[in-house]
Structures are given as structure tokens and as C-alpha cells.
Design a protein around this motif. Structure first.
Motif, PDB file in Angstrom:
ATOM      1  N   UNK A  77      44.728  52.789   0.514  1.00  0.00           N
ATOM      2  CA  UNK A  77      43.150  53.641   0.609  1.00  0.00           C
ATOM      3  C   UNK A  77      42.229  52.624   1.803  1.00  0.00           C
ATOM      4  N   UNK A  78      43.056  51.301   2.321  1.00  0.00           N
ATOM      5  CA  UNK A  78      41.927  50.536   2.751  1.00  0.00           C
ATOM      6  C   UNK A  78      41.499  52.143   4.498  1.00  0.00           C
ATOM      7  N   UNK A  79      42.703  52.698   4.549  1.00  0.00           N
ATOM      8  CA  UNK A  79      42.409  53.558   5.866  1.00  0.00           C
ATOM      9  C   UNK A  79      41.692  54.717   5.209  1.00  0.00           C
ATOM     10  N   UNK A  80      41.539  54.796   4.105  1.00  0.00           N
ATOM     11  CA  UNK A  80      41.215  56.258   3.730  1.00  0.00           C
ATOM     12  C   UNK A  80      39.984  55.560   3.641  1.00  0.00           C
ATOM     13  N   UNK A  81      39.233  54.654   3.078  1.00  0.00           N
ATOM     14  CA  UNK A  81      38.051  54.290   3.204  1.00  0.00           C
ATOM     15  C   UNK A  81      37.077  54.130   3.951  1.00  0.00           C
ATOM     16  N   UNK A  82      38.164  53.458   5.650  1.00  0.00           N
ATOM     17  CA  UNK A  82      37.368  53.620   6.671  1.00  0.00           C
ATOM     18  C   UNK A  82      37.204  54.603   7.085  1.00  0.00           C
ATOM     19  N   UNK A  83      38.459  55.210   7.066  1.00  0.00           N
ATOM     20  CA  UNK A  83      38.512  57.344   7.904  1.00  0.00           C
ATOM     21  C   UNK A  83      36.492  57.786   7.262  1.00  0.00           C
ATOM     22  N   UNK A  84      36.670  57.046   5.898  1.00  0.00           N
ATOM     23  CA  UNK A  84      35.311  58.221   5.054  1.00  0.00           C
ATOM     24  C   UNK A  84      34.272  57.249   5.444  1.00  0.00           C
ATOM     25  N   UNK A  85      34.481  56.110   5.499  1.00  0.00           N
ATOM     26  CA  UNK A  85      32.545  55.845   6.188  1.00  0.00           C
ATOM     27  C   UNK A  85      32.725  56.529   7.315  1.00  0.00           C
ATOM     28  N   UNK A  86      33.271  55.879   7.750  1.00  0.00           N
ATOM     29  CA  UNK A  86      32.968  56.996   9.778  1.00  0.00           C
ATOM     30  C   UNK A  86      32.503  58.115   9.605  1.00  0.00           C
ATOM     31  N   UNK A  87      33.391  59.052   8.709  1.00  0.00           N
ATOM     32  CA  UNK A  87      33.333  60.456   8.625  1.00  0.00           C
ATOM     33  C   UNK A  87      31.323  60.648   8.203  1.00  0.00           C
ATOM     34  N   UNK A  88      31.179  60.455   7.047  1.00  0.00           N
ATOM     35  CA  UNK A  88      30.139  60.014   6.404  1.00  0.00           C
ATOM     36  C   UNK A  88      28.931  59.589   7.520  1.00  0.00           C
ATOM     37  N   UNK A  89      29.221  58.675   8.463  1.00  0.00           N
ATOM     38  CA  UNK A  89      28.320  57.814   9.012  1.00  0.00           C
ATOM     39  C   UNK A  89      28.499  58.938  10.280  1.00  0.00           C
ATOM     40  N   UNK A  90      29.109  59.455  11.198  1.00  0.00           N
ATOM     41  CA  UNK A  90      29.204  61.127  11.604  1.00  0.00           C
ATOM     42  C   UNK A  90      28.088  62.449  10.586  1.00  0.00           C
ATOM     43  N   UNK A  91      28.885  61.668   9.991  1.00  0.00           N
ATOM     44  CA  UNK A  91      27.891  63.593   9.020  1.00  0.00           C
ATOM     45  C   UNK A  91      26.686  63.042   9.170  1.00  0.00           C
ATOM     46  N   UNK A 105      52.136  45.761   9.396  1.00  0.00           N
ATOM     47  CA  UNK A 105      54.066  45.823   8.746  1.00  0.00           C
ATOM     48  C   UNK A 105      53.637  44.292   8.801  1.00  0.00           C
ATOM     49  N   UNK A 106      52.961  43.495   9.072  1.00  0.00           N
ATOM     50  CA  UNK A 106      53.196  42.113   8.944  1.00  0.00           C
ATOM     51  C   UNK A 106      52.147  42.141   7.328  1.00  0.00           C
ATOM     52  N   UNK A 107      51.519  42.031   6.639  1.00  0.00           N
ATOM     53  CA  UNK A 107      50.975  42.040   5.977  1.00  0.00           C
ATOM     54  C   UNK A 107      51.619  43.183   4.768  1.00  0.00           C
ATOM     55  N   UNK A 108      52.903  44.386   5.704  1.00  0.00           N
ATOM     56  CA  UNK A 108      53.635  44.554   4.243  1.00  0.00           C
ATOM     57  C   UNK A 108      54.521  43.468   3.827  1.00  0.00           C
ATOM     58  N   UNK A 109      54.932  42.682   4.951  1.00  0.00           N
ATOM     59  CA  UNK A 109      55.928  41.826   4.844  1.00  0.00           C
ATOM     60  C   UNK A 109      55.171  40.311   4.027  1.00  0.00           C
ATOM     61  N   UNK A 125      50.354  45.661  -0.966  1.00  0.00           N
ATOM     62  CA  UNK A 125      51.330  47.135  -1.780  1.00  0.00           C
ATOM     63  C   UNK A 125      50.649  48.407  -0.787  1.00  0.00           C
ATOM     64  N   UNK A 126      51.588  49.082  -0.600  1.00  0.00           N
ATOM     65  CA  UNK A 126      51.784  50.180   0.165  1.00  0.00           C
ATOM     66  C   UNK A 126      49.865  51.238  -0.339  1.00  0.00           C
ATOM     67  N   UNK A 127      49.767  50.746  -1.176  1.00  0.00           N
ATOM     68  CA  UNK A 127      49.146  52.045  -1.475  1.00  0.00           C
ATOM     69  C   UNK A 127      47.385  50.479  -1.204  1.00  0.00           C
ATOM     70  N   UNK A 128      47.856  50.030  -1.473  1.00  0.00           N
ATOM     71  CA  UNK A 128      46.229  48.649  -0.787  1.00  0.00           C
ATOM     72  C   UNK A 128      45.872  49.972   0.704  1.00  0.00           C
ATOM     73  N   UNK A 129      47.278  49.570   1.463  1.00  0.00           N
ATOM     74  CA  UNK A 129      46.971  50.137   2.576  1.00  0.00           C
ATOM     75  C   UNK A 129      46.235  51.420   2.930  1.00  0.00           C
TER      76      UNK A 129
END
Length: 820
Positions: free
Chosen positions: A326-340, A312-316, A320-324
Motif C-alpha cells: 500500500x505504501x509503494x502504491x500510494x507513493x507512486x500515485x502521489x508522484x503520478x498525480x503531481x506529474x499529471x 526486508x528489515x521492516x518485514x523482519x 505486514x507485506x500488504x502495508x508495504x
């Protein structure tokens, strides 16, 4: 690209900062991906990849079927069918005929049994297989007089000749006869059976080329470009119709037997029996992955609750909401590919473990490996898992404004009602998937236990078995075979520790069986009734006693049942019930048809067999199936065969006498190769090994699903307790007892569990048809298994609920009410 690199850098730092979440998610993903990697590697190698020969999908198998005769599913054809189809079936470029059989090699002063294949010379051109050395068989070598040629496998060439390239033209003794070596196949050549060590040409006499319905061979054909399976089926149907008219005397019998020829891709035949099991296991592995992903999604939502103020602070501050997003998706993909990646390594290790647990009993098991498509599929599953894990947090961010989020989370900092409902839904889905998995595993376990308790009709304790084949070059006459059998039995009976011994041409739970039509004198067939083709066996005196096959009436074979005495037969209960349902069969006569053009015909050449005994029905091919139409037994002296298996009952450990039996047989004839040496308990173990592997995998998936579901229940209830801490504090300040607080938390947990169980039961109803073909002795919704799974899930759910409930009781009202 710079933005993506920044997102990757941010994601790595964020995951390293929250190590507890990262480690939990990585371990969960690695284990779930490993289960999917191993099962998909098996499914891919066995079911999806074509056979390792060119144009594998264009190779069709033609099989004669007689479903009403009790023969079961056949994969074979007769030599006469092959020559008819060469003339009449024009949709094929070429056809071939082959069969497997054991061959005895004489190597120096000792003999060795190897797996061989008898083939028409057309097989290698059909497969587009070229020898590494030498040449394939010529058409002349498929005719009588030119057939004493042999092609060696690469492994046998290395074993016998150490890779010497001058081997061509040398002779090797096969079954006591000299064969000239004309070729050596490449190292990687494998067609249907990796154990084949040599190939011999088939040579038929003119009479054998006209034999029909004596189905001893595989008949395959390679489609012409543009031709279809349906065209082949239509041409063979027309051919069979013409043959029915040619052999009018047996037309009605064949029609009543349901005779037809099926055409199917060769690969489909190889995997038919295991296909359902493998897809079921793969489905179980996918369920495990879904449960694991749901669990991590739950953790990701909880983690988002702790990060909302930061987001919320970063948005304030203008992010951009799209940037947040993208960051969450990239983070989860990194996690998933490492687990894979970790899961791929674990999956390769799991495959090695499974290879020691019965995986080698699956068809095409030698081809199971981590092919590139398996690795790509595993990484793809990991990427999809990463996307799914990121969707719920992203949806939460997109759905609510950050000002609303901050107000919704209040003083707890754990998220709002929307997040809570999502997490509850995820847990319900986990429980439903876990229930379905546990139900499947429970059914396979119950089925396996039923199989272990099956009475096969004989005793397996303390019995050692060993097989051999009498070479035609040394034992050309029946009297010589009988003499060899008698000497062999005398020698085995003299081994210290042997209580009794006998021999048979078909040992139960072995790899071979034969069936043939038999009829009873005076039996009147009803209109439309089919003849039957039961399994037939030759056995010596002492065999039934050694195997402890119970005698129902009459007598066993005796030493007086010799070639010059009255021909006799012992039948099992099924045949007795078939032909003499209300009579005593002893003394009645039976016969095997001698005229293939008129099975019901009897004349002066008919060999009449007097029934002297009735024995218990036994399970010969598999513990899960009996013999549909029964078994009949000939005295070995009256029906000698070259291949036979010795069976010895011992006073102690049957393993201890194996070496003695080998020594005794070597003393009789050093050229006799002894093979297929097993105890009967080993044979039972081997016959169940593929089922054990499937059951072990399913149980492993079920336990993993149960563990993940328990973690999910605990996480949600811990979330609920944290979210309602203030409410709990108020209740306790107003005098609510600890017991009521515990009931409050348990009620929430068991509502989720109850809904999840209902979903799981509904799913089990939908899956029951898929499970039905893989189980034995239990119903797809067996009440004992159903209640057991509900009880196990309930107990685990209770344990998962108790910890958050205990934590709720420990809430201090004063501290909670004073929190700002």
C-alpha cells in the motif's frame, strides 16, 4: 484514514529524500501527460463533443452523391430536393436549407466584406436558437418579396452599433440593398462557422422550388423522437426512386453516375477529413505516455533495488507485506498525480502554441479548449500511470521472500535476475513503441516534403490576389459587370511593380469551386458510362499568363473573345484526353446541357463552345489532390460572374502592392469590399497548415519517444554493469581486454535494441492501414523512411550503450574483488 494519512506522509518524505528520481519522474510524466492533454483536448472538442446546439446528435445531413461523375464527395442538395423531402420524409420534425456566402456591408463611406449565411426561416427553430434581441425569421420572410430582413451576430452588433438595443427595425445596407434588422443572436451562438456575422432568409421562386441536381445548399433535418437515421435513409431512397421514374429521360444518366443520397449526422460530415489524423496523433501521444511510464517503471525497479534491505528489515520487524504494498502504491500515485497536474498546465500552454501553428484550420477549432472532461481524463491517465509504475515493484515484493531477496542481490545491492529480465522487457517495449512513433512521424514528414515539391501546374512566386463581389443593386446587368472587370484590371496593371494581371472566378487553393456537366459534340458514351462534372472557371485574358499555366496547344483567351464573338472554351489535358484521346481537340465543339430533364439533348437553344486551347492540368482545391475529371475555362466576358479574384504578378514582393490594389479598387467604387487578400504562397501555406500542425506534433512525439528510449537503454545497461561489476572484475583479472568488455556490454544493449526493432516493425505492419489515409506520395512502409528510422534508433542506441560500456572498462578488478 489515519493509516492512509501516514502512508501519504511517508510517501512525500520518501520522494523528497530521493530527489533525483522524483524530479526525473515528475518531468517525464508532466511532458507525457501534457502531450496527451493537448491532443485529447483537440480530439474531445472536435470529434467527441456534440455541436453546440440542442439535440445535436439528432441533426442529420442529406447529401447528393455522383461518385462515377468525378464530382468527389458532396455535402449538398438542390432546392427541389428540400421541398420534396418536406413532403415525403416523415421521420423529421423539421428541415432546413442553408448555405454560406460573402456579403458586402456598406458602413458609412466604406464597405466591409463579412461571412453570411442564407437560411430558410426553419433553421433557427430546428436549432432551438432564440435571438438575444428581436425574433427569428417568419415563414413569410422566406418568400419572394419579404426576404429583405437580416439577423446580426452578437459580434457584428457590438462592432456596428456598440450594443445599442434600439437597433431593431433599423436598416443596414447588404450588397447594396437595404435590409431591416429583426434580431441579434446571443454571444455564444455558433453553428458550423464561427465567422458568420449575419443571417439572411432564402426566398425561392416557384421554378426554383422544382430544381433538382443543382446542388448548392446544405439540407439538414431534426429527427422526431424515436425516429432513426435508417428510417430517413429508406424514405429518401424511396423518394429518389420515384423521382427517377418521374424524370425518365435522365434516369439512365443518373444511375450511370452512381447517384444516391447519403444521410449522416451533421457532425460526422464536419470532421470526416480530419478524424483519422486526430486519432492517429492521439494514439501517438498515448505511445509517448506508455514509453514514459515504462521508463519510470524501470527507474522505480532500480530504486527498489536500493531499498530492498530496508524493506526486508521492516518485514523482519513485523511489518505486514500488504502495508508495504500500500505504501509503494500510494507513493507512486502521489508522484503520478503531481506529474499529471503539471502536465495539465503544460498541455494548456501547448494548445496555445498550436493555435499559432495551424490549429485554427481544423474544423471546430474555435471550440477547442480545456473542458472539464479533459482535465478529468488527464488526471485519470496520471492515476493509471501511477498504478502501472507501482505494479512491477509490488510484484517483485510479492514474488520473493525477503530472505531470498537478500541472498539474490548478493554483494551488488542492485537486485536479482528476475528484476533484470523485467527491466529488459520494459526497454524492448520502449524501443518498439518508439520505433512505431518515429515511423509515423517519418512518414508524415516525407509526405509533407512531397507536397512541398508538388508541381500544381502554375507558379506561386510573386503573385498577389484579392477578391471582390459586384453588388447586384449597382451591377444588375452583365455589361456593367464586364465594365467593372475591365476597369479593375486596367487599374491593377497600372500599379508600379505589376508585370501582368488577370482575373478568375475560382482562384487555386481558394475556398470555393463549382462543377457542372459538359459534353463534347459527337462523343459516343459507352454503355454504363457516366457523364462527368468537371470544375468550371471564368477567366480573363492575361490570367493564364499571370499564373504561368502552360499552354499545351492552341491559344489562351484574347481581348477579342467578347460577348458578341463566337463562344469559346479552353480545356485542360484531362478533358482533352477524355473526349479526344487520339485527336487534336482544337476546333471541336462542346456544350453544357440546357435541359435538366435530358442532358444529352441539343437543339436551337444549345450554346456551342469551340475549343481554342488546351492547358496543363492544375490543382485547384488542394495540393494533395488533382481535379479528378478536369477543368474547363470560359472567357470572363462571355460568362461574367459577380464574384471574382484579381491576380497580379509582381517584380518584387507581392505583399508591397496589396495596399495599392485596395486603393485603386476603392477609387473605382468605394462600395466594393476587397477581401481574401493573399499571395499565392500564403494560400499554399494555409492549405498545408493543418498538415504542418499534425506533422510537427508527430515529430515532437517521435523525438520525445527517442529521448525516453535512449534513457531506458542507458538505465538498463548501467544496471547490468552495476550488477555484473564483480563478473567484469574477474574477467579483467583473468586477462580480458577492454575491447572484449565493451563488446560484452554492447552485445547486451544491441540484443535489446534488435528485439525492440523487430517488435516495432511488426507493430508498423499492424498500423499501416491507419497511416495510409494520412500520407501523400509515400507508402505506409516506405523503405527510405524505414531504413532512416532504424538508422536513427541504432545511432541513439549506440550512444546510450557507450556510456555504460565505458564505465565497465573503468572497473578496477582489485577493488571489486575485495568488496564484501
Amino acid at each position: 484514514m489515519p493509516d492512509l494519512l501516514r502512508d501519504i506522509n511517508y510517501g512525500v518524505r520518501s520522494l523528497l529524500k530521493d530527489r533525483a528520481f522524483t524530479i526525473t519522474a515528475l518531468v517525464t510524466l508532466a511532458v507525457c501527460i501534457a502531450a496527451n492533454t493537448a491532443t485529447f483536448a483537440i480530439v474531445n472538442s472536435v470529434l467527441l463533443r456534440p455541436l453546440p446546439v440542442p439535440d445535436a446528435n439528432a441533426i442529420l445531413l442529406m447529401s447528393n452523391q455522383y461518385p462515377k461523375a468525378g464530382v468527389g464527395v458532396s455535402h449538398n442538395s438542390a432546392s427541389g430536393d428540400y421541398y420534396d423531402r418536406l413532403r415525403e420524409v416523415t421521420a423529421f420534425q423539421t428541415q432546413a436549407l442553408f448555405r454560406f456566402q460573402n456579403e458586402t456591408l456598406m458602413i458609412g463611406d466604406s464597405s466591409q466584406q463579412v461571412r453570411g449565411m442564407l437560411v430558410t426561416p426553419s433553421l433557427f427553430p430546428l436549432l432551438r436558437a432564440h435571438p438575444l434581441l428581436g425574433r427569428p425569421f417568419s415563414s413569410e420572410e422566406g418568400e419572394i418579396g419579404g426576404e429583405q430582413k437580416v439577423i446580426l451576430s452578437y459580434a457584428l452588433w457590438q462592432q456596428l452599433y456598440a450594443g445599442n438595443k434600439s437597433v431593431l427595425g433599423q436598416q443596414i445596407k447588404v450588397n447594396g440593398r437595404p435590409y431591416a434588422i429583426v434580431g441579434v443572436m446571443p454571444r455564444d451562438f455558433n453553428f458550423m462557422n464561427p465567422e458568420v456575422r449575419l443571417w439572411l432568409p432564402i426566398a425561392f421562386t416557384p421554378k426554383e422550388k422544382t430544381v433538382h441536381h443543382s446542388n448548392n445548399y446544405y439540407n439538414i433535418g431534426l429527427l422526431k423522437p424515436g425516429a432513426t437515421l435508417e428510417q430517413v435513409q429508406a424514405q429518401i431512397k424511396a423518394l429518389n426512386a420515384g423521382n427517377l421514374e418521374r424524370f425518365a429521360s435522365i434516369k439512365d444518366l443518373l444511375i450511370n453516375a452512381g447517384f444516391e443520397t447519403t444521410v449522416e449526422p451533421l457532425q460526422d460530415m464536419l470532421v470526416r477529413d480530419i478524424k483519422g489524423t486526430l486519432y492517429l496523433l492521439w494514439g501517438g501521444a498515448i505511445f509517448v505516455l506508455l514509453i514514459g511510464v515504462l521508463n519510470i517503471t524501470n527507474l522505480a525497479l532500480a530504486r527498489l533495488g536500493l531499498r530492498r534491505k530496508d524493506l526486508a528489515t521492516r518485514l523482519a520487524l513485523g511489518a505486514r507485506r500488504s502495508h508495504l504494498v500500500r505504501q509503494i502504491m500510494v507513493e507512486n500515485l502521489l508522484l503520478a498525480l503531481a506529474g499529471g497536474a503539471a502536465g495539465i498546465g503544460l498541455g494548456a500552454g501547448l494548445l496555445r502554441v498550436l493555435s499559432t501553428m495551424g490549429l485554427n484550420r481544423f474544423p471546430r477549432a474555435d471550440e477547442v479548449t480545456m473542458h472539464l472532461e479533459v482535465v478529468i481524463a488527464a488526471l485519470g491517465m496520471a492515476a493509471l500511470a501511477g498504478v502501472f509504475i507501482g505494479l512491477a515493484p509490488i510484484a517483485s515484493i510479492l514474488k520473493y521472500g525477503m530472505s531470498n531477496v537478500l541472498r539474490e542481490e548478493g554483494r551488488t545491492g542492485t537486485g536479482g535476475k528476475g528484476s533484470r529480465r523485467v527491466r529488459q522487457g520494459l526497454v524492448i517495449a520502449q524501443i518498439g513503441f518508439a520505433f512505431s512513433l518515429l515511423m509515423g512521424a517519418g512518414l508524415l514528414l516525407a509526405s509533407f516534403r512531397h507536397l512541398l515539391k508538388v508541381d500544381p501546374g502554375y507558379s506561386m512566386d510573386g503573385i498577389a490576389t484579392a477578391s471582390t463581389t459586384a453588388p447586384k443593386s449597382r451591377y444588375g446587368e452583365d455589361d456593367q459587370i464586364r465594365t467593372l472587370m475591365n476597369r479593375s484590371l486596367d487599374a491593377v496593371r497600372q500599379v508600379p511593380g505589376v508585370i501582368s494581371a488577370g482575373a478568375t472566378t475560382i482562384i487555386p487553393l481558394g475556398d470555393n469551386h463549382s462543377d457542372s456537366v459538359i459534353l463534347a459534340e459527337g462523343y459516343q458514351m459507352k454503355p454504363g458510362e457516366s457523364v462527368i462534372s468537371p470544375i468550371y472557371v471564368s477567366a480573363t485574358p492575361g490570367y493564364f499568363e499571370t499564373m504561368r499555366i502552360p499552354l499545351v496547344r492552341g491559344r489562351y483567351f484574347q481581348d477579342s473573345d467578347i460577348s458578341t464573338s463566337q463562344p469559346v472554351v479552353v480545356i485542360d489535358e484531362k478533358l482533352a484526353q477524355r473526349f479526344w484521346p487520339d485527336q487534336d481537340p482544337i476546333g471541336h465543339r462542346m456544350y453544357q446541357p440546357s435541359d435538366s430533364t435530358n442532358l444529352l439533348k441539343t437543339d436551337e437553344h444549345t450554346r456551342w463552345l469551340t475549343v481554342v486551347g488546351v492547358v496543363r492540368s492544375v490543382r485547384i482545391e488542394d495540393l494533395s489532390t488533382g481535379t479528378p475529371t478536369g477543368v474547363y475555362y470560359f472567357p470572363y466576358s462571355q460568362s461574367p460572374e459577380r464574384y471574382f479574384t484579381l491576380a497580379a504578378r509582381t517584380a518584387g514582393d507581392p505583399e508591397s502592392i496589396m495596399r495599392s490594389i485596395r486603393s485603386k479598387m476603392a477609387a473605382i467604387d468605394p462600395e466594393l469590399a476587397i477581401f481574401d487578400v493573399h499571395t499565392m504562397s500564403d494560400r499554399a501555406e494555409r492549405s498545408l497548415s493543418s498538415r504542418r500542425t499534425s506533422m510537427t506534433l508527430a515529430l515532437g512525439f517521435g523525438v520525445l519517444a527517442l529521448f525516453l528510449a535512449a534513457i531506458g537503454i542507458y538505465a538498463v545497461l548501467a544496471f547490468v554493469v552495476a550488477q555484473r561489476k564483480r563478473e567484469i572484475g574477474i574477467r579483467m583479472a583473468l586477462g580480458s581486454s577492454p575491447g572484449r568488455i565493451v563488446r560484452l556490454v554492447l552485445h547486451e544493449g544491441f540484443v535489446l535494441v534488435g528485439i525492440g526493432l523487430l517488435a516495432g516493425i511488426a507493430g508498423s505492419f499492424l498500423l499501416r492501414s491507419a497511416v495510409a489515409g494520412q500520407i501523400y506520395g509515400v507508402q505506409p512502409l516506405d523503405p527510405v523512411v524505414l531504413v532512416s528510422v532504424i538508422a536513427v534508433l541504432g545511432l541513439i542506441a549506440l550512444a546510450a550503450c557507450l556510456v555504460p560500456a565505458r564505465r565497465a572498462v573503468q572497473v578496477d578488478p582489485i577493488i571489486v574483488l575485495n568488496e564484501q
